[in-house]
Design a protein around this motif. Structure first.
Motif, mmCIF file in Angstrom:
data_model
loop_
_atom_site.group_PDB
_atom_site.id
_atom_site.type_symbol
_atom_site.label_atom_id
_atom_site.label_comp_id
_atom_site.label_asym_id
_atom_site.label_seq_id
_atom_site.Cartn_x
_atom_site.Cartn_y
_atom_site.Cartn_z
ATOM 1 N N VAL A 128 0.863 -1.181 0.000
ATOM 2 C CA VAL A 128 0.000 0.000 0.000
ATOM 3 C C VAL A 128 0.898 1.229 0.000
ATOM 4 C CG1 VAL A 128 -1.744 1.310 1.262
ATOM 5 C CG2 VAL A 128 -1.819 -1.189 1.271
ATOM 6 N N GLU A 130 0.632 5.064 0.585
ATOM 7 C CA GLU A 130 -0.216 6.141 1.098
ATOM 8 C C GLU A 130 0.537 7.453 0.944
ATOM 9 O OE1 GLU A 130 -3.018 4.506 4.531
ATOM 10 O OE2 GLU A 130 -0.906 4.508 5.097
ATOM 11 N N TYR A 131 -0.144 8.452 0.419
ATOM 12 C CA TYR A 131 0.501 9.731 0.136
ATOM 13 C C TYR A 131 -0.365 10.877 0.617
ATOM 14 C CZ TYR A 131 -2.797 9.633 -3.726
ATOM 15 O OH TYR A 131 -3.936 9.552 -4.464
ATOM 16 N N GLY A 138 4.892 10.473 1.898
ATOM 17 C CA GLY A 138 4.136 9.250 1.723
ATOM 18 C C GLY A 138 4.944 8.084 2.245
ATOM 19 N N GLU A 178 -2.785 2.380 -4.162
ATOM 20 C CA GLU A 178 -2.362 3.755 -3.898
ATOM 21 C C GLU A 178 -3.566 4.483 -3.347
ATOM 22 O OE1 GLU A 178 -0.529 5.971 -7.023
ATOM 23 O OE2 GLU A 178 0.824 4.348 -7.545
ATOM 24 N N ARG A 179 -3.366 5.175 -2.235
ATOM 25 C CA ARG A 179 -4.470 5.930 -1.663
ATOM 26 C C ARG A 179 -3.953 7.127 -0.883
ATOM 27 N NH1 ARG A 179 -5.675 0.965 2.009
ATOM 28 N NH2 ARG A 179 -4.224 1.318 3.722
ATOM 29 N N GLU A 180 -4.870 8.082 -0.746
ATOM 30 C CA GLU A 180 -4.532 9.285 0.000
ATOM 31 C C GLU A 180 -4.461 8.936 1.487
ATOM 32 O OE1 GLU A 180 -6.257 13.780 0.701
ATOM 33 O OE2 GLU A 180 -7.101 12.538 -0.880
ATOM 34 N N LYS A 181 -3.450 9.472 2.139
ATOM 35 C CA LYS A 181 -3.262 9.213 3.559
ATOM 36 C C LYS A 181 -4.359 9.927 4.358
ATOM 37 C CE LYS A 181 0.968 8.717 5.303
ATOM 38 N NZ LYS A 181 2.299 9.056 5.817
ATOM 39 N N SER A 182 -4.997 9.195 5.231
ATOM 40 C CA SER A 182 -6.030 9.816 6.058
ATOM 41 C C SER A 182 -5.372 10.626 7.155
ATOM 42 C CB SER A 182 -6.944 8.751 6.662
ATOM 43 O OG SER A 182 -6.183 7.857 7.427
#
Length: 183
Positions: A128, A130-131, A138, A178-182
């Motif tokens: 994963v 995360e960015y 990220g 790939e996902r936006e960091k919460s």
């Protein structure tokens, strides 16, 4: 005028020389690290950790302090202190060679000081990335099939490493997200 040899002058000039050459050591350290480390250049990617440059700088500063002490005063206590500082310099320089990330066809291997994490691609279940939008902050989280996780900061991996992680994950049928960091 210059007929007598001065140890103070010698150690002072040695300290100045280290100060002058320290930036060059820092500049060429990653190149030497990559050239003298044994790995297959065709199938592997070797990435020295950015903390290595700071360690080289610290080693040079400790060496300058040691030479400054010897230039200032020379007695048994100062020689003993200088010997300890020399051992510290060698130890710190050695530590600067122990931080790297190696991505190969078979495995991903991360050495950070005395902590070694090594996973074969077939042992991994998920990768994963995360960015944070609008920045270069990220991290990659690798999850093994056993549930173990390890995280690599994006700062430690350049664009070729990012690409190779993506392609090797896809090649080995590992879930890559790939996902936006919460926040």
């Amino acid at each position: 005028m210059f007929k007598n040899f001065s140890l103070s002058l010698f150690f002072s000039m040695a300290a100045v020389t280290v100060v002058i050459f320290a930036p060059f050591l820092m500049m060429f350290h990653p190149i030497f690290h990559m050239e003298f480390f044994s790995y297959d250049e065709v199938t592997s990617l070797f990435i020295p950790n950015p903390v290595n440059l700071r360690l080289v700088l610290i080693a040079c500063l400790v060496l300058v302090v040691m030479l400054g002490i010897l230039a200032y005063k020379r007695d048994k206590i100062m020689y003993a202190t200088s010997a300890l500082l020399l051992v510290a310099t060698i130890g710190i320089a050695y530590l600067s060679t122990q931080n790297y990330l190696m991505i190969s066809q078979e495995q991903i291997e991360r050495h950070h000081f005395f902590n070694e994490q090594q996973y074969r691609w077939d042992e991994l279940d998920e990768v994963v990335f995360e960015y944070v939008v609008g920045s270069n902050k990220g991290d990659y989280t690798f999850t093994a099939k056993t549930g173990e996780r390890f995280v690599i900061d994006e700062k430690e991996v350049h664009s070729t490493g990012k690409s190779q992680i993506y392609h090797l994950a896809r090649e080995n049928d590992i879930s890559y997200t790939e996902r936006e960091k919460s926040k």
